[in-house]
Design a protein around this motif. Structure first.
Motif, PDB file in Angstrom:
ATOM      1  N   LEU A 122      51.215  20.800  31.570  1.00 13.63           N
ATOM      2  CA  LEU A 122      52.471  21.450  31.198  1.00 13.63           C
ATOM      3  C   LEU A 122      52.337  22.963  31.321  1.00 13.63           C
ATOM      4  O   LEU A 122      53.194  23.629  31.918  1.00 13.63           O
ATOM      5  N   TYR A 123      51.263  23.507  30.775  1.00 18.40           N
ATOM      6  CA  TYR A 123      51.054  24.954  30.834  1.00 18.40           C
ATOM      7  C   TYR A 123      51.000  25.439  32.284  1.00 18.40           C
ATOM      8  O   TYR A 123      51.564  26.488  32.623  1.00 18.40           O
ATOM      9  N   GLY A 124      50.351  24.668  33.129  1.00 16.34           N
ATOM     10  CA  GLY A 124      50.240  25.047  34.536  1.00 16.34           C
ATOM     11  C   GLY A 124      51.576  25.155  35.240  1.00 16.34           C
ATOM     12  O   GLY A 124      51.697  25.855  36.253  1.00 16.34           O
ATOM     13  N   ASN A 125      52.589  24.489  34.699  1.00 16.12           N
ATOM     14  CA  ASN A 125      53.932  24.544  35.285  1.00 16.12           C
ATOM     15  C   ASN A 125      54.819  25.611  34.648  1.00 16.12           C
ATOM     16  O   ASN A 125      56.017  25.671  34.936  1.00 16.12           O
ATOM     17  N   LEU A 126      54.229  26.454  33.793  1.00 20.81           N
ATOM     18  CA  LEU A 126      55.021  27.449  33.061  1.00 20.81           C
ATOM     19  C   LEU A 126      54.734  28.880  33.508  1.00 20.81           C
ATOM     20  O   LEU A 126      55.070  29.828  32.808  1.00 20.81           O
ATOM     21  N   GLU A 127      54.141  29.035  34.675  1.00 25.59           N
ATOM     22  CA  GLU A 127      53.754  30.385  35.100  1.00 25.59           C
ATOM     23  C   GLU A 127      54.963  31.306  35.261  1.00 25.59           C
ATOM     24  O   GLU A 127      54.844  32.523  35.096  1.00 25.59           O
ATOM     25  N   HIS A 128      56.135  30.744  35.553  1.00 28.04           N
ATOM     26  CA  HIS A 128      57.327  31.597  35.684  1.00 28.04           C
ATOM     27  C   HIS A 128      57.717  32.202  34.340  1.00 28.04           C
ATOM     28  O   HIS A 128      58.219  33.327  34.288  1.00 28.04           O
ATOM     29  N   PHE A 129      57.486  31.478  33.233  1.00 30.03           N
ATOM     30  CA  PHE A 129      57.732  32.046  31.909  1.00 30.03           C
ATOM     31  C   PHE A 129      56.817  33.248  31.672  1.00 30.03           C
ATOM     32  O   PHE A 129      57.218  34.243  31.077  1.00 30.03           O
ATOM     33  N   TYR A 130      55.602  33.124  32.141  1.00 27.34           N
ATOM     34  CA  TYR A 130      54.592  34.161  31.905  1.00 27.34           C
ATOM     35  C   TYR A 130      54.833  35.397  32.770  1.00 27.34           C
ATOM     36  O   TYR A 130      54.945  36.518  32.263  1.00 27.34           O
ATOM     37  N   TYR A 131      54.948  35.189  34.079  1.00 25.78           N
ATOM     38  CA  TYR A 131      54.995  36.332  34.989  1.00 25.78           C
ATOM     39  C   TYR A 131      56.370  36.989  35.083  1.00 25.78           C
ATOM     40  O   TYR A 131      56.481  38.113  35.579  1.00 25.78           O
ATOM     41  N   ALA A 132      57.406  36.318  34.621  1.00 26.78           N
ATOM     42  CA  ALA A 132      58.738  36.931  34.651  1.00 26.78           C
ATOM     43  C   ALA A 132      58.921  37.940  33.524  1.00 26.78           C
ATOM     44  O   ALA A 132      59.920  38.658  33.484  1.00 26.78           O
ATOM     45  N   ASP A 133      57.962  38.012  32.617  1.00 27.48           N
ATOM     46  CA  ASP A 133      58.082  38.881  31.447  1.00 27.48           C
ATOM     47  C   ASP A 133      57.721  40.319  31.803  1.00 27.48           C
ATOM     48  O   ASP A 133      56.590  40.608  32.194  1.00 27.48           O
ATOM     49  N   GLU A 134      58.678  41.231  31.645  1.00 31.36           N
ATOM     50  CA  GLU A 134      58.448  42.629  32.004  1.00 31.36           C
ATOM     51  C   GLU A 134      57.439  43.321  31.090  1.00 31.36           C
ATOM     52  O   GLU A 134      56.900  44.372  31.438  1.00 31.36           O
ATOM     53  N   LEU A 135      57.150  42.740  29.926  1.00 23.47           N
ATOM     54  CA  LEU A 135      56.204  43.370  29.011  1.00 23.47           C
ATOM     55  C   LEU A 135      54.790  43.404  29.590  1.00 23.47           C
ATOM     56  O   LEU A 135      54.005  44.303  29.274  1.00 23.47           O
ATOM     57  N   LEU A 136      54.453  42.442  30.434  1.00 23.53           N
ATOM     58  CA  LEU A 136      53.101  42.375  30.996  1.00 23.53           C
ATOM     59  C   LEU A 136      52.700  43.656  31.715  1.00 23.53           C
ATOM     60  O   LEU A 136      51.530  44.029  31.735  1.00 23.53           O
ATOM     61  N   GLU A 137      53.678  44.320  32.306  1.00 16.33           N
ATOM     62  CA  GLU A 137      53.393  45.562  33.027  1.00 16.33           C
ATOM     63  C   GLU A 137      52.870  46.640  32.089  1.00 16.33           C
ATOM     64  O   GLU A 137      52.105  47.516  32.490  1.00 16.33           O
ATOM     65  N   PHE A 138      53.279  46.562  30.815  1.00 19.18           N
ATOM     66  CA  PHE A 138      52.909  47.588  29.846  1.00 19.18           C
ATOM     67  C   PHE A 138      51.830  47.126  28.868  1.00 19.18           C
ATOM     68  O   PHE A 138      51.150  47.941  28.265  1.00 19.18           O
ATOM     69  N   HIS A 139      51.711  45.815  28.699  1.00 22.17           N
ATOM     70  CA  HIS A 139      50.805  45.278  27.681  1.00 22.17           C
ATOM     71  C   HIS A 139      50.134  44.020  28.245  1.00 22.17           C
ATOM     72  O   HIS A 139      50.576  42.900  28.003  1.00 22.17           O
ATOM     73  N   SER A 140      49.056  44.225  28.977  1.00 24.29           N
ATOM     74  CA  SER A 140      48.419  43.115  29.693  1.00 24.29           C
ATOM     75  C   SER A 140      47.770  42.099  28.760  1.00 24.29           C
ATOM     76  O   SER A 140      47.514  40.962  29.161  1.00 24.29           O
ATOM     77  N   GLU A 141      47.508  42.486  27.510  1.00 21.46           N
ATOM     78  CA  GLU A 141      46.877  41.569  26.561  1.00 21.46           C
ATOM     79  C   GLU A 141      47.885  40.665  25.845  1.00 21.46           C
ATOM     80  O   GLU A 141      47.496  39.770  25.096  1.00 21.46           O
ATOM     81  N   PHE A 142      49.157  40.911  26.051  1.00 17.70           N
ATOM     82  CA  PHE A 142      50.207  40.081  25.447  1.00 17.70           C
ATOM     83  C   PHE A 142      49.955  38.608  25.769  1.00 17.70           C
ATOM     84  O   PHE A 142      49.661  38.248  26.903  1.00 17.70           O
ATOM     85  N   MET A 143      50.074  37.750  24.758  1.00 20.54           N
ATOM     86  CA  MET A 143      49.765  36.325  24.940  1.00 20.54           C
ATOM     87  C   MET A 143      50.630  35.665  26.008  1.00 20.54           C
ATOM     88  O   MET A 143      50.153  34.826  26.768  1.00 20.54           O
ATOM     89  N   GLY A 144      51.890  36.012  26.037  1.00 18.87           N
ATOM     90  CA  GLY A 144      52.759  35.496  27.088  1.00 18.87           C
ATOM     91  C   GLY A 144      53.642  34.341  26.661  1.00 18.87           C
ATOM     92  O   GLY A 144      53.279  33.504  25.825  1.00 18.87           O
ATOM     93  N   ASN A 145      54.814  34.290  27.272  1.00 15.81           N
ATOM     94  CA  ASN A 145      55.822  33.307  26.897  1.00 15.81           C
ATOM     95  C   ASN A 145      55.427  31.870  27.221  1.00 15.81           C
ATOM     96  O   ASN A 145      55.877  30.932  26.561  1.00 15.81           O
ATOM     97  N   ALA A 146      54.602  31.684  28.237  1.00 20.10           N
ATOM     98  CA  ALA A 146      54.166  30.326  28.575  1.00 20.10           C
ATOM     99  C   ALA A 146      53.367  29.723  27.423  1.00 20.10           C
ATOM    100  O   ALA A 146      53.522  28.544  27.089  1.00 20.10           O
ATOM    101  N   LEU A 147      52.529  30.541  26.807  1.00 21.66           N
ATOM    102  CA  LEU A 147      51.713  30.062  25.689  1.00 21.66           C
ATOM    103  C   LEU A 147      52.594  29.701  24.497  1.00 21.66           C
ATOM    104  O   LEU A 147      52.346  28.704  23.807  1.00 21.66           O
ATOM    105  N   PHE A 148      53.628  30.486  24.264  1.00 21.72           N
ATOM    106  CA  PHE A 148      54.516  30.218  23.131  1.00 21.72           C
ATOM    107  C   PHE A 148      55.282  28.906  23.340  1.00 21.72           C
ATOM    108  O   PHE A 148      55.443  28.120  22.405  1.00 21.72           O
ATOM    109  N   TYR A 149      55.730  28.692  24.562  1.00 24.08           N
ATOM    110  CA  TYR A 149      56.452  27.446  24.832  1.00 24.08           C
ATOM    111  C   TYR A 149      55.509  26.252  24.708  1.00 24.08           C
ATOM    112  O   TYR A 149      55.884  25.206  24.161  1.00 24.08           O
ATOM    113  N   LEU A 150      54.288  26.409  25.189  1.00 24.69           N
ATOM    114  CA  LEU A 150      53.294  25.348  25.046  1.00 24.69           C
ATOM    115  C   LEU A 150      53.052  25.053  23.565  1.00 24.69           C
ATOM    116  O   LEU A 150      52.986  23.883  23.157  1.00 24.69           O
ATOM    117  N   ALA A 151      52.929  26.099  22.758  1.00 23.48           N
ATOM    118  CA  ALA A 151      52.711  25.927  21.320  1.00 23.48           C
ATOM    119  C   ALA A 151      53.841  25.115  20.694  1.00 23.48           C
ATOM    120  O   ALA A 151      53.607  24.214  19.877  1.00 23.48           O
TER     121      ALA A 151
END
Length: 353
Positions: A122-151
């Motif tokens: 499931l997580y492997g299919n959520l990369e669009h949730f992760y990489y579409a997030d504009e915060l990553l450009e400023f905060h690379s350590e952010f856990m990411g939306n894919a992880l939250f949806y998986l949770a």
């Protein structure tokens, strides 16, 4: 017959110093059922072009994530016949639309102890949730939306894991309260539930949260404007004026790249340095694009761009004292020949009016 015009991101880590966009033109585009089919044809025509040949993988079409399984007809209805195609992460690209996903899988390790193989797939299919997030450009350590949806999905299946998972997600440095609103309704619903549960269980300090106000309603610009802005270049942030009003104002309205980028106001109490970094990038983009001033329609945006202007300058290491910010209400009064008293309180002084 109309032609389909493509601009596809190209980059070979082994050969290229910089990325570029290569044009492709197709006349018989009706023959392609899906985006996947179109990219297969591009690959046939250009043997050096590479992409992930998996219909469930995503690319960005005109900066919007879309799966390769999307019917091409739907894409053309939404975006027209001029398409820009990029990988989800241009920053991590190593060969055209292929990119390094190690950071994505590193975040998975945070919840790996709670996961089975189904969760991992499931997580492997959520990369669009992760990489579409504009915060990553400023905060690379952010856990990411894919992880939250998986949770959310793990807890939905086994509630006994809930509190342990929520304690991981509420990390003050990179956790779920750094989330910025996304275009994915299912994701937003899951994150809202997780945040509500964290707060209900008192796992996070509510005082660290900022809730940005909605944009204000447009003021009633009168039909006859006593003052137009024919000699001004104007940039609007996070809203737009209708074309008829623009014509009456006689100003040149600047289209700048970051006009709708999140300025990070909701993160101000959580991480003010991050907010200032995000906001300074937006105001500098408007400034560097040739605008004389930035027009905002939200008191929180005005606070961040004007009241905090000195901190934004410190954050980005640049000065923009010859620039200023106007609220839409102030702007409306100026069109009627009235100088608002509030201009005296601006940090960035309104010098051209």
């Amino acid at each position: 017959m109309k032609k389909l015009e493509l601009r596809i991101f190209r980059f070979d880590k082994k050969l290229d110093y910089e990325s570029y966009y290569k044009p492709y033109i197709y006349e018989n585009y009706e023959n392609f059922l899906k985006l996947y089919d179109l990219l297969l044809q591009v690959q046939d025509d250009d043997i050096y072009f590479k992409f992930d040949e998996n219909e469930n993988s995503y690319v960005k079409i005109n900066n919007v994530p879309a799966p390769l399984s999307t019917p091409l007809e739907d894409i053309l209805l939404r975006f027209g016949l001029k398409l820009s195609i990029e990988p989800l992460s241009t920053k991590r690209a190593y060969k055209d639309l292929l990119f390094d996903k190690n950071d994505f899988w590193e975040k998975f390790t945070l919840l790996a102890p709670f996961c089975d193989e189904e969760n991992k797939r499931l997580y492997g299919n959520l990369e669009h949730f992760y990489y579409a997030d504009e915060l990553l450009e400023f905060h690379s350590e952010f856990m990411g939306n894919a992880l939250f949806y998986l949770a959310f999905k793990i807890i939905e299946k086994d509630s006994s894991k809930k509190e342990a998972i929520l304690k991981i997600l509420c990390d003050k440095e990179r956790g779920i309260f750094y989330h910025l609103k996304s275009p994915f309704d299912e994701l937003e619903s899951a994150i809202k539930w997780l945040c509500d549960e964290i707060l209900r269980l008192n796992l996070f300090d509510k005082n660290l949260l900022c809730f940005k106000k909605e944009n204000e309603g447009l003021p009633n610009f009168k039909e006859h404007l006593k003052h137009n802005f024919s000699n001004f270049n104007i940039a609007c942030y996070n809203f737009d004026l209708d074309d008829s009003l623009k014509a009456r104002l006689k100003a040149h309205f600047i289209a700048f790249e970051k006009a709708y980028q999140n300025n990070g106001f909701s993160l101000l109490k959580l991480n003010e340095d991050l907010t200032y970094k995000m906001a300074s990038e937006i105001i500098l983009d408007a400034y560097d694009s040739g605008a004389d001033f930035l027009l905002v329609n939200n008191t929180d945006d005005f606070f961040l761009f004007d009241t905090c202007a000195k901190k934004l300058m410190q954050s980005c290491g640049r000065e923009f004292d010859d620039f200023y910010v106007l609220s839409l209400k102030e702007f409306e009064l100026l069109t009627q020949g009235t100088k608002p008293q509030s201009l005296k309180n601006h940090t960035l002084k309104v010098s051209l009016i």
